[in-house]
Scaffold this active site. Structure first.
Site, PDB file in Angstrom:
ATOM      1  N   TYR A  19     -17.730  35.053  -1.878  1.00 53.76           N
ATOM      2  CA  TYR A  19     -19.030  35.359  -2.502  1.00 53.76           C
ATOM      3  C   TYR A  19     -18.978  36.715  -3.218  1.00 53.76           C
ATOM      4  O   TYR A  19     -19.432  36.844  -4.364  1.00 53.76           O
ATOM      5  CB  TYR A  19     -20.080  35.338  -1.394  1.00 53.76           C
ATOM      6  CG  TYR A  19     -21.494  35.603  -1.795  1.00 53.76           C
ATOM      7  CD1 TYR A  19     -22.254  34.637  -2.446  1.00 53.76           C
ATOM      8  CD2 TYR A  19     -22.107  36.814  -1.478  1.00 53.76           C
ATOM      9  CE1 TYR A  19     -23.583  34.877  -2.789  1.00 53.76           C
ATOM     10  CE2 TYR A  19     -23.429  37.059  -1.802  1.00 53.76           C
ATOM     11  CZ  TYR A  19     -24.167  36.089  -2.461  1.00 53.76           C
ATOM     12  OH  TYR A  19     -25.477  36.338  -2.781  1.00 53.76           O
ATOM     13  N   LYS A  46     -19.579  37.291  -7.162  1.00 53.52           N
ATOM     14  CA  LYS A  46     -20.754  38.069  -7.567  1.00 53.52           C
ATOM     15  C   LYS A  46     -20.369  39.255  -8.451  1.00 53.52           C
ATOM     16  O   LYS A  46     -21.071  39.579  -9.410  1.00 53.52           O
ATOM     17  CB  LYS A  46     -21.524  38.552  -6.340  1.00 53.52           C
ATOM     18  CG  LYS A  46     -22.357  37.440  -5.678  1.00 53.52           C
ATOM     19  CD  LYS A  46     -23.240  36.745  -6.683  1.00 53.52           C
ATOM     20  CE  LYS A  46     -24.443  36.059  -6.103  1.00 53.52           C
ATOM     21  NZ  LYS A  46     -25.168  35.284  -7.147  1.00 53.52           N
TER      22      LYS A  46
END
Ligand code: NAI
Length: 319
Positions: free
Chosen positions: A163, A167
């Site tokens: 993640y 991101k």
């Protein structure tokens, strides 16, 4: 101040069936925009799908007199989302890339699937949807695009290697789109939100969770998407009724050789480590040209006449 309105504007909000995206869709619609409420309606980990999430938000908007249509495609089919805007409303002005999933695992246990699924939704999905919208925005001379990053991407977070990587990648993507869109009045900014949602219900402490209403973030994103907002290529963090700009900074650093003939040694690096990592006068560089300019300044300092032996100009760039 007069209300900031979005009359005549067509907005796609991805992942708008729940959480933060839902509040974006409701706010845009309440200010006159026509909204494509996109949501695949799957589980938190990217499993399953359902039309219910998008339908519920569309119903909510219509009940209060707003205009919205649902779209159930995955953001990885970005052209379908844009088609939905064009077929229903004839244009696309604003795109908020918000859809997201989590597949948290400690780095050692992360599988290829955990990596790929998270990258598919966050990074590939934002790429596909934005690339489908971008030419329409450029052609009409107006566009506002939002990418959604995370403090996990900016600072790292235990169990979120996949993640975090996706991101922070969105920040690079946004900055380049901002550069390529600027002359056509197509701006791209990044929101770094923290809000109570199903993604954070088991991550944030309960007393903080209750104060982090997504409704506190939506106005920040809406302003970034308004025609009167000049911001482009920026990262704006927002949560709990606070917002601020984030940037990457670098220290003044240290010169590791005193003349063009000098080499760089490991010992010189160690000797200068304090200066290399001293953030007292850290600067934020606004563009790659400033980074190149700073590099040339360092070379000029090394080339100082006191220490200089004749050097051909083109050799400088071997540095
Ligand atoms: P949420 O889980 O409440 O909402 C995300 C929505 O995206 C869901 O309704 C889901 O069905 C939808 N979605 C998932 N995959 C999709 C796909 N392939 N295509 C279309 N829709 C899809 O999550 P939340 O918290 O509202 O998050 C929104 C965004 O903000 C995400 O990108 C998340 O990573 C980011 N974010 C959230 C933070 C928070 O504190 N809640 C912190 C930092 C970033």
């Amino acid at each position: 101040m007069a209300d900031l309105r979005f009359d005549g504007r067509v907005v796609i909000v991805t992942g708008a069936g729940a959480g933060i995206g839902r509040t974006y869709a409701l706010l845009f619609a309440s200010r006159g925009a026509k909204v494509v409420v996109n949501d695949l309606g799957g589980g938190r980990h990217g499993d399953g799908s359902s039309s219910k999430a998008a339908d519920n938000v569309v119903d909510e908007i219509r009940r209060t007199g707003g205009i919205a249509v649902p779209n159930y495609n995955s953001v990885t089919d970005g052209e379908q989302l844009v088609k939905s805007a064009l077929d229903n409303f004839g244009r696309i002005d604003i795109l908020v890339n918000n859809a997201g999933i989590l597949r948290d695992k400690s780095f050692a246990k992360l599988s290829d699937q955990d990596w790929d699924l998270v990258h598919q939704v966050h990074l590939k999905g934002s790429f596909k949807t934005t690339q489908a919208a971008f030419p329409h925005m450029k052609k009409q001379g107006f566009g506002r695009i939002i990418m959604t990053a995370s403090n996990s991407g900016l600072y790292g977070n235990f169990g979120q290697a996949n993640y975090s990587a996706a991101k922070l990648a969105l920040v690079g993507l946004a900055k380049t789109i901002a550069i390529e869109g600027a002359k056509s009045n197509v701006f791209c900014n990044v929101i770094v939100p923290t809000a109570a949602s199903r993604l954070t219900e088991d991550i944030l402490p309960p007393d903080i969770f209750n104060e982090l209403k997504p409704e506190f973030i939506a106005p920040v994103v809406a302003y970034l998407c308004h025609e009167s907002c000049p911001e482009n290529g920026s990262m704006i963090e927002a949560a709990a009724g606070w917002a601020g700009k984030c940037t990457i900074v670098r220290s003044n650093g240290a010169l590791l050789r005193s003349s063009m003939n000098d080499g760089v040694t490991i010992e010189k690096v160690k000797e200068n480590w304090g200066k290399i990592t001293d953030m007292t006068d850290a600067k934020s560089l606004r563009a790659i040209e400033e980074a190149t300019g700073a590099l040339i300044e360092s070379l000029d300092a090394i080339r100082d006449p006191e220490n200089q032996e004749a050097q051909a100009n083109d050799e400088l760039f071997e540095f």
